[in-house]
Write an enzyme that holds these catalytic residues in place. Sequence first.
Site: not given
Length: 534
Positions: A224, A109, A66
């Site tokens: 992230s 992810d 992402h």
Amino acid sequence: MHPLHKFLLFHLLASLGRNADGSEIINGELAPETSMLYMASLQDSTGRHLCGGFLIRDDFVLTAAHCEPRITHVVLGTHDLKRVNADNKISIERKYKHESYENEGNGNDIMLLKLSRKARLGKNVKPIQLPNTEIKIKDKSMCNVAGWGFTRTGGEAVEGLQEVDVPIVNLEVCKKEWKIDPFNLPANVLCAGGYGTKKGFCQVCFLSIHKKINEASSSSQGDSGGPLVCSGKAVGVVSFNKGANCDYPDAPNVYTDVSKYLTWIKDTLKREPQEERQVTCRAGIMHPLHKFLLFHLLAYLGRNADGSEIINGELAPETSMLYMASLQDSTGIHVCGGFLIRDDFVLTAAHCEPGITHVVLGTHDLKRVNADNKISIETKHKHKSFRNEGSGNDIMLLKLSKKASLNRRVQTIPLPTSVMNEQGNCQVAGWGATRTRGAVDDLRVVDVSIINLEVCKGKWPFDLPDNVLCAGGYGTNKGFCQGDSGGPLVCRGKAVGVVSFNKAGNCKYPDAPNVYTDVSKYLTWIDNILKHYK
């Protein structure tokens, strides 16, 4: 549960407090400068930190899928993002997002980033090991997560790398705490921190995934994509959490389980993604997959592309080759060569496309670059049939954001007016090494001889693509190596070829000619694009 329902519910949770694309370390402390030398800051073209990542090989960074939109380069070798310079920035050549990734809530992810050059491993930069096999980490084991960002709710972002210890949370407990009917955690995840504790990761950006992708102004500042490290190995990738205020005592933080993707990672490190492996060739001569594997095996063994340097050449006179362009990334690193064919168009190789943001014209010395000789790239017109160099069609037009001022320092070069059968000596020029591993900043030029195409085909162990020329690098120590793909092969004052690929581990390569895209075979394609910008 219908996938669309799951998607909508997941992003409803996002707007209510589940955060991704930039998680910050909460209640951590500054990481020692001598630790975590694998950490990477993923940044956009403005130098803004978007996500974390970690070096797993000298040319690959692992991160979250992402994080993909807008990142252009990575920063390695510093914990302090105020100490970023050209030496510790490396542009991203390719992004390998997991093919099954849709959004964080559906899992997968994970993403690999191929760097445009190898990181220099040393006292400030080292890769981190991955698990060797699928693993199950014991509940409550203490691991470590790190990143750049907020240290507390409502606080100010910091630029020093922060780290925090977090306990592994039993996966069944984690699923139970996240089970908000009909949402379930995706497969292949780990949980740690953020549950009955004030330590973990959080975030400042509460935009939905759709909005973040479509609006570059979203305010994510975080990590992230960073690693969850247990017993010295990167076992997880920061994916998402639940919590707008970073206290989040009710749901654990969620990480992609690296050990479940070891085969995918190993396969990606070995070869190009599926869409670049579909090589076309003449029927009955060589199977496309065989051609692909052989081409990339040669690449691994020594065939170099994405930038070739001039070997055993000499400095180009300042008054010559005024059409030469240096194609650079957002950090000012030279990526490829190119050449001006109209005051607003540069011609280059299609494989040079990733990462380039502007061109430099009007100087042979890349130490003399300033705002006056830099022009940003407005549009990239890559040939629609290009897949990789081995399949051919390695040609691209760059529309400049403004017209270059033609003068005594900048001129265009003419192209052939029809299909040509060149013979004799020509020239190739570029910036880069003059010998193996010897880089320079000055434009260099070398004379090369055109090689009969049938002879050239016989010297390459796979079928060469259509529409190419061969010159240099065969029975000679003159030609190109690494640093200036995209530059022109010039014969009798016209740009007849574009540097595409060669076979060269040590830049002596006496056994196979250098390969160029034959410009004369693409004149109609070039004219059609130029007509749109009259």
